[in-house]
Design a protein around this motif. Structure first.
Motif, PDB file in Angstrom:
ATOM      1  N   LEU A 222       0.835  -1.203   0.000  1.00  0.00           N
ATOM      2  CA  LEU A 222       0.000   0.000   0.000  1.00  0.00           C
ATOM      3  C   LEU A 222       0.871   1.255   0.000  1.00  0.00           C
ATOM      4  O   LEU A 222       1.882   1.323   0.700  1.00  0.00           O
ATOM      5  CB  LEU A 222      -0.911   0.024   1.235  1.00  0.00           C
ATOM      6  CG  LEU A 222      -2.103  -0.929   1.251  1.00  0.00           C
ATOM      7  CD1 LEU A 222      -2.869  -0.766   2.557  1.00  0.00           C
ATOM      8  CD2 LEU A 222      -3.023  -0.702   0.061  1.00  0.00           C
TER       9      LEU A 222
ATOM     10  N   ALA B 237      -7.526   3.717   0.591  1.00  0.00           N
ATOM     11  CA  ALA B 237      -7.354   2.271   0.427  1.00  0.00           C
ATOM     12  C   ALA B 237      -8.551   1.547   1.007  1.00  0.00           C
ATOM     13  O   ALA B 237      -9.232   2.042   1.911  1.00  0.00           O
ATOM     14  CB  ALA B 237      -6.075   1.787   1.102  1.00  0.00           C
TER      15      ALA B 237
ATOM     16  N   GLN C 147      -7.496   1.252  -4.451  1.00  0.00           N
ATOM     17  CA  GLN C 147      -6.286   0.584  -3.978  1.00  0.00           C
ATOM     18  C   GLN C 147      -6.730  -0.417  -2.916  1.00  0.00           C
ATOM     19  O   GLN C 147      -7.280  -0.029  -1.882  1.00  0.00           O
ATOM     20  CB  GLN C 147      -5.296   1.604  -3.390  1.00  0.00           C
ATOM     21  CG  GLN C 147      -4.020   0.954  -2.919  1.00  0.00           C
ATOM     22  CD  GLN C 147      -2.959   1.919  -2.402  1.00  0.00           C
ATOM     23  OE1 GLN C 147      -1.773   1.663  -2.532  1.00  0.00           O
ATOM     24  NE2 GLN C 147      -3.379   3.031  -1.798  1.00  0.00           N
TER      25      GLN C 147
END
Length: 266
Positions: free
Chosen positions: A110, A145, A172
């Motif tokens: 990430l 995310a 993401q």
């Protein structure tokens, strides 16, 4: 150069693709999955997914339309109606499918473009429709995310791709065990807000402008004890009816957009 044409549903390549559509084990083994529909393929390309092959049924989409869609980034195969019907998951699509390479969703990959990331975490969601709805919410809010803890189904399940309307490619996304994710959040000094009934305060009383992770569990079982022990603060959405819970994707939407509301005033 002439385009390869496949008309038989018994073609070995087509049978392999049918396995990709139907079996998670095959998707994991090959690192490949099927994408169906123009919008979904377009979003996958925007998300930097690599297409290996594009298959099209010429009665529904032309070679020229195909080239405009994919920018000729993959080899193309013309297929018959019977082959298309064998591979297509939906009754009404645009006559195009793509074989794509899956991505690595390790949590350590990430990357955040901000010092105050907003993360949505769902623990052990089982229903592909709920996962798809969560991903649509995350895309709409432009969170930094989405993390799936203890995943029960793989991200490239056709139902997830379909119900997320391609947002599985625009977010993401990372996956991992609950303990791995908690470690990651603590190492990165990200506050943990657990949607839970126990020891909770109203969600709108909290400051979500700092690095924030909002964690939701399933409607049936809620969050595991491990999350509740690690929580910065448990939060609750006050209920005014007879029940004490709501659909996980709806709850996620309320909490994430409260965080976005607070951040818009910065």
């Amino acid at each position: 150069m002439s385009t390869l044409v496949i008309t038989s549903t018994q073609n070995p390549f087509i049978r392999q693709l049918a396995q990709l559509k139907d079996k998670s084990r095959e998707r994991r083994k090959t690192g490949l999955f099927l994408i169906e529909g123009e919008r979904e393929i377009s979003l996958a390309l925007k998300g930097n997914y690599e297409l290996e092959t594009v298959l099209f049924y010429p009665e529904l989409i032309s070679q020229e339309q195909l080239n405009d869609l994919t920018n000729q980034q993959a080899s193309t195969i013309e297929i018959s109606k019977e082959v298309y019907q064998k591979l297509a998951y939906r009754d009404t699509t645009e006559g195009v499918l793509a074989v794509a390479k899956s991505k690595d969703h390790d949590i350590n990959h990430l990357e955040f473009s901000t010092k105050t990331p907003l993360i949505l975490i769902a623990e052990a969601p089982e229903k592909p429709g709920n996962i798809g709805a969560i991903l649509r919410t995350a895309d709409a809010a432009n969170v930094d995310a989405v993390i799936i803890a203890n995943p029960k189904t793989d991200l490239y399940n056709p139902n997830i791709i379909r119900s997320s309307v391609g947002c599985v490619f625009t977010n993401q996304i990372a996956t991992g065990s609950t303990s791995e994710i908690i470690t990651f959040l603590k190492e990165n000094n990200i506050d943990i807000y657990c949607a839970a009934l126990q020891a909770s305060v109203n969600y709108h009383t909290q400051d979500f402008t700092k690095p924030t992770a909002i964690i939701v569990g399933t409607e049936a079982t809620g969050l595991s004890h491990e999350w509740l022990e690690s929580s910065t603060q448990n939060i609750i959405i006050p209920m005014q009816g007879e029940i004490d819970s709501m659909n996980v994707s709806v709850a996620a939407g309320i909490l994430i957009f409260e965080a976005k509301r607070q951040r818009d005033f910065l």
